[in-house]
Design an enzyme around this catalytic site. Structure first.
Site, PDB file in Angstrom:
ATOM      1  N   LYS A   9      47.939  29.065  37.685  1.00 60.72           N
ATOM      2  CA  LYS A   9      46.875  29.395  36.736  1.00 60.72           C
ATOM      3  C   LYS A   9      47.454  29.809  35.383  1.00 60.72           C
ATOM      4  O   LYS A   9      48.649  30.127  35.283  1.00 60.72           O
ATOM      5  CB  LYS A   9      46.026  30.530  37.318  1.00 60.72           C
ATOM      6  CG  LYS A   9      45.341  30.179  38.636  1.00 60.72           C
ATOM      7  CD  LYS A   9      44.507  31.358  39.141  1.00 60.72           C
ATOM      8  CE  LYS A   9      43.767  30.996  40.419  1.00 60.72           C
ATOM      9  NZ  LYS A   9      42.830  32.070  40.837  1.00 60.72           N
ATOM     10  N   TYR A  49      35.255  25.512  41.760  1.00 61.92           N
ATOM     11  CA  TYR A  49      34.767  26.834  42.146  1.00 61.92           C
ATOM     12  C   TYR A  49      33.258  26.799  42.410  1.00 61.92           C
ATOM     13  O   TYR A  49      32.542  27.745  42.070  1.00 61.92           O
ATOM     14  CB  TYR A  49      35.123  27.861  41.070  1.00 61.92           C
ATOM     15  CG  TYR A  49      36.592  28.265  41.067  1.00 61.92           C
ATOM     16  CD1 TYR A  49      37.293  28.495  42.247  1.00 61.92           C
ATOM     17  CD2 TYR A  49      37.276  28.434  39.862  1.00 61.92           C
ATOM     18  CE1 TYR A  49      38.626  28.861  42.242  1.00 61.92           C
ATOM     19  CE2 TYR A  49      38.624  28.815  39.848  1.00 61.92           C
ATOM     20  CZ  TYR A  49      39.286  29.026  41.044  1.00 61.92           C
ATOM     21  OH  TYR A  49      40.609  29.403  41.046  1.00 61.92           O
ATOM     22  N   PHE A  57      30.698  36.841  37.606  1.00 57.64           N
ATOM     23  CA  PHE A  57      32.008  36.738  36.969  1.00 57.64           C
ATOM     24  C   PHE A  57      32.429  35.290  36.701  1.00 57.64           C
ATOM     25  O   PHE A  57      33.495  35.056  36.145  1.00 57.64           O
ATOM     26  CB  PHE A  57      33.080  37.460  37.795  1.00 57.64           C
ATOM     27  CG  PHE A  57      33.277  36.929  39.205  1.00 57.64           C
ATOM     28  CD1 PHE A  57      34.038  35.791  39.444  1.00 57.64           C
ATOM     29  CD2 PHE A  57      32.692  37.582  40.286  1.00 57.64           C
ATOM     30  CE1 PHE A  57      34.220  35.310  40.740  1.00 57.64           C
ATOM     31  CE2 PHE A  57      32.863  37.104  41.587  1.00 57.64           C
ATOM     32  CZ  PHE A  57      33.630  35.962  41.802  1.00 57.64           C
ATOM     33  N   ARG A  85      48.884  29.513  52.213  1.00 58.14           N
ATOM     34  CA  ARG A  85      47.900  30.586  51.983  1.00 58.14           C
ATOM     35  C   ARG A  85      48.542  31.940  52.287  1.00 58.14           C
ATOM     36  O   ARG A  85      48.307  32.916  51.595  1.00 58.14           O
ATOM     37  CB  ARG A  85      46.660  30.389  52.873  1.00 58.14           C
ATOM     38  CG  ARG A  85      45.685  29.356  52.374  1.00 58.14           C
ATOM     39  CD  ARG A  85      44.926  29.764  51.127  1.00 58.14           C
ATOM     40  NE  ARG A  85      43.883  30.740  51.353  1.00 58.14           N
ATOM     41  CZ  ARG A  85      42.924  31.013  50.479  1.00 58.14           C
ATOM     42  NH1 ARG A  85      42.877  30.383  49.305  1.00 58.14           N
ATOM     43  NH2 ARG A  85      42.024  31.918  50.733  1.00 58.14           N
ATOM     44  N   THR A  91      43.265  37.476  47.843  1.00 60.76           N
ATOM     45  CA  THR A  91      42.758  37.175  46.490  1.00 60.76           C
ATOM     46  C   THR A  91      43.118  38.242  45.459  1.00 60.76           C
ATOM     47  O   THR A  91      43.589  37.913  44.365  1.00 60.76           O
ATOM     48  CB  THR A  91      41.217  36.989  46.553  1.00 60.76           C
ATOM     49  OG1 THR A  91      40.917  35.990  47.544  1.00 60.76           O
ATOM     50  CG2 THR A  91      40.671  36.556  45.201  1.00 60.76           C
ATOM     51  N   ARG A 102      51.190  36.584  45.088  1.00 60.46           N
ATOM     52  CA  ARG A 102      50.285  37.489  44.369  1.00 60.46           C
ATOM     53  C   ARG A 102      50.773  38.940  44.482  1.00 60.46           C
ATOM     54  O   ARG A 102      50.701  39.699  43.513  1.00 60.46           O
ATOM     55  CB  ARG A 102      48.865  37.341  44.913  1.00 60.46           C
ATOM     56  CG  ARG A 102      48.174  36.052  44.441  1.00 60.46           C
ATOM     57  CD  ARG A 102      46.876  35.822  45.179  1.00 60.46           C
ATOM     58  NE  ARG A 102      46.116  34.699  44.624  1.00 60.46           N
ATOM     59  CZ  ARG A 102      45.089  34.116  45.243  1.00 60.46           C
ATOM     60  NH1 ARG A 102      44.713  34.547  46.432  1.00 60.46           N
ATOM     61  NH2 ARG A 102      44.448  33.101  44.689  1.00 60.46           N
TER      62      ARG A 102
HETATM   63  P1  IDP Z   1      41.101  32.586  46.586  1.00 58.61           P
HETATM   64  O1  IDP Z   1      41.650  32.124  45.252  1.00 58.61           O
HETATM   65  O2  IDP Z   1      41.963  33.663  47.200  1.00 58.61           O
HETATM   66  O3  IDP Z   1      40.823  31.448  47.532  1.00 58.61           O
HETATM   67  P2  IDP Z   1      38.208  32.761  46.087  1.00 58.61           P
HETATM   68  O4  IDP Z   1      37.277  33.743  46.725  1.00 58.61           O
HETATM   69  O5  IDP Z   1      38.094  31.319  46.474  1.00 58.61           O
HETATM   70  O6  IDP Z   1      39.700  33.317  46.316  1.00 58.61           O
HETATM   71  O7  IDP Z   1      37.997  32.903  44.524  1.00 58.61           O
HETATM   72  C1  IDP Z   1      38.572  31.974  43.631  1.00 58.61           C
HETATM   73  C2  IDP Z   1      39.106  32.712  42.434  1.00 58.61           C
HETATM   74  O8  IDP Z   1      38.033  33.352  41.738  1.00 58.61           O
HETATM   75  C3  IDP Z   1      40.075  33.837  42.755  1.00 58.61           C
HETATM   76  O9  IDP Z   1      41.412  33.382  42.990  1.00 58.61           O
HETATM   77  C4  IDP Z   1      39.975  34.720  41.528  1.00 58.61           C
HETATM   78  O10 IDP Z   1      40.743  34.180  40.446  1.00 58.61           O
HETATM   79  C5  IDP Z   1      38.496  34.580  41.185  1.00 58.61           C
HETATM   80  N1  IDP Z   1      37.696  35.674  41.761  1.00 58.61           N
HETATM   81  C6  IDP Z   1      37.325  35.823  43.051  1.00 58.61           C
HETATM   82  N2  IDP Z   1      36.592  36.959  43.222  1.00 58.61           N
HETATM   83  C7  IDP Z   1      36.522  37.525  41.998  1.00 58.61           C
HETATM   84  C8  IDP Z   1      35.882  38.718  41.503  1.00 58.61           C
HETATM   85  O11 IDP Z   1      35.245  39.502  42.245  1.00 58.61           O
HETATM   86  N3  IDP Z   1      36.017  38.975  40.170  1.00 58.61           N
HETATM   87  C9  IDP Z   1      36.704  38.154  39.322  1.00 58.61           C
HETATM   88  N4  IDP Z   1      37.309  37.024  39.739  1.00 58.61           N
HETATM   89  C10 IDP Z   1      37.219  36.707  41.061  1.00 58.61           C
HETATM   90 MG    MG Z   2      39.387  29.945  47.411  1.00 65.78          MG
END
Ligand code: IDP
Ligand code: MG
Length: 153
Positions: A9, A49, A57, A85, A91, A102
């Site tokens: 990213k 997404y 957000f 993963r 996350t 991370r």
């Molecule tokens: P992941 O990347 O671990 O699979 P996902 O739930 O698929 O997580 O979310 C995708 C991306 O969206 C995350 O990697 C993060 O950058 C962003 N994201 C997820 N939840 C939040 C939040 O609560 N606030 C801000 N950004 C979020």
């Molecule tokens: Mg995801």
């Protein structure tokens, strides 16, 4: 062997961490089958997404993903979706285990440096979303017999 889709990213690219992440991919013995830099736009992010477009957000997430080019990769390995993963960590970077990408390189729930496909089914869809077939090189390195035991790969 299985494939997965990875995005480094803007929070990785801008902070100069591309090399650190790729180093860990290589030293784990994961095969890089495709790699390119690309600028994401709203259209591809709304697809990628789709499960988050209705979240408050999302506009901020989309802006953060368009803030600079990203590095897109296809990685190959036995059970690579699950393995990568785990390497990525949860996350929210503040909750990610030390030793994960991370957990070692970020402090944010949004600017969490990397995306990795979360299932074999989604990996297939995401690889097609980001790569043309001719951009993927399904080669095996000469080190393959030393990466896996007999019959493992
Ligand atoms: P992941 O990347 O671990 O699979 P996902 O739930 O698929 O997580 O979310 C995708 C991306 O969206 C995350 O990697 C993060 O950058 C962003 N994201 C997820 N939840 C939040 C939040 O609560 N606030 C801000 N950004 C979020
Ligand atoms: Mg995801």
């Amino acid at each position: 062997m299985e494939q997965t889709l990875v995005l480094l990213k803007p929070s990785c690219v801008e902070r100069g961490l591309i090399g650190e992440v790729i180093k860990r991919i290589e030293q784990r013995g994961i095969i890089i089958s495709a790699l390119k830099m690309m600028q994401l736009d709203e259209k591809i992010l709304r697809e990628h997404y789709a499960h988050l477009v209705d979240k408050p957000f999302f506009p901020s997430l989309a802006a953060s993903m368009m803030a600079s080019p990203v590095i897109a990769m296809v990685l190959k390995g036995v059970k690579i979706v699950e393995v990568f993963r785990k390497m990525t960590g949860v996350t929210n970077g503040r909750k990610a285990e030390p030793g994960t990408l991370r957990g070692d390189f970020c402090m944010s729930g949004q600017a969490n440096i990397i995306h990795a496909s979360d299932s074999v089914e989604n990996a297939k869809i995401e690889i097609e979303r980001f790569f043309k077939p001719e951009e993927i090189f399904d080669y095996n390195p000469c080190t393959l017999p030393f990466l896996y035991g007999d019959g493992e790969a």
